[in-house]
Design a protein around this motif. Structure first.
Motif, mmCIF file in Angstrom:
data_model
loop_
_atom_site.group_PDB
_atom_site.id
_atom_site.type_symbol
_atom_site.label_atom_id
_atom_site.label_comp_id
_atom_site.label_asym_id
_atom_site.label_seq_id
_atom_site.Cartn_x
_atom_site.Cartn_y
_atom_site.Cartn_z
ATOM 1 N N LYS A 17 0.849 4.530 -2.434
ATOM 2 C CA LYS A 17 0.732 5.900 -1.908
ATOM 3 C C LYS A 17 1.854 6.791 -2.436
ATOM 4 N N GLN A 18 3.064 6.232 -2.552
ATOM 5 C CA GLN A 18 4.226 7.020 -2.948
ATOM 6 C C GLN A 18 4.386 7.155 -4.460
ATOM 7 N N LYS A 36 -8.059 3.367 -0.780
ATOM 8 C CA LYS A 36 -7.627 4.398 0.155
ATOM 9 C C LYS A 36 -6.180 4.831 -0.135
ATOM 10 N N ALA A 37 -5.334 3.869 -0.485
ATOM 11 C CA ALA A 37 -3.935 4.170 -0.812
ATOM 12 C C ALA A 37 -3.833 5.065 -2.049
ATOM 13 N N CYS A 38 -4.836 4.978 -2.930
ATOM 14 C CA CYS A 38 -4.863 5.808 -4.140
ATOM 15 C C CYS A 38 -5.516 7.161 -3.888
ATOM 16 N N GLY A 39 -6.089 7.327 -2.701
ATOM 17 C CA GLY A 39 -6.745 8.585 -2.385
ATOM 18 C C GLY A 39 -8.176 8.670 -2.865
ATOM 19 N N THR A 85 -0.708 6.805 -10.664
ATOM 20 C CA THR A 85 -1.381 5.509 -10.587
ATOM 21 C C THR A 85 -2.498 5.461 -11.609
ATOM 22 N N GLU A 126 -8.662 -0.881 1.149
ATOM 23 C CA GLU A 126 -7.354 -0.315 1.500
ATOM 24 C C GLU A 126 -6.596 0.136 0.254
ATOM 25 N N TYR A 162 0.835 -1.199 0.000
ATOM 26 C CA TYR A 162 0.000 0.000 0.000
ATOM 27 C C TYR A 162 0.875 1.256 0.000
ATOM 28 N N ASP A 163 2.011 1.188 0.699
ATOM 29 C CA ASP A 163 2.928 2.328 0.745
ATOM 30 C C ASP A 163 3.485 2.644 -0.641
#
Length: 83
Positions: free
Chosen positions: A7-8, A67-70, A12, A64, A3-4
């Motif tokens: 996020k980083q 969520k990691a993609c916003g 995406t 999740e 997931y990190d």
């Protein structure tokens, strides 16, 4: 944790159809697939990614991953675009 990585990522690609287009265009460096997504949605994308040599990472949850993609909904498939 995967997931990190999502996020980083600077760019995406969210969703099955968009990921397939990007894989075919050679624009994906890694693919993330939620294990709780339906197999009929994810399997064809996984097969395509493996055929063209894109690494596939499995994650536990669509929620999740989204969520990691916003985004506020689940995501079955997320691709990280090649820079």
């Amino acid at each position: 944790m995967s997931y990190d990585k999502v996020k980083q990522a600077s760019k995406t690609i969210i969703g099955t159809k968009q990921a397939v287009k990007a894989i075919r265009a050679g624009q994906v460096k890694e693919l993330f697939v939620a294990l709780d997504a339906d197999n009929w949605v994810t399997d064809p994308v996984i097969v395509l990614a493996k055929e063209v040599g894109v690494p596939v990472s499995l994650v536990e949850s669509k929620k999740e991953l989204g969520k990691a993609c916003g985004i506020h909904v689940g995501a079955a498939i997320v691709a990280i675009a090649a820079s």
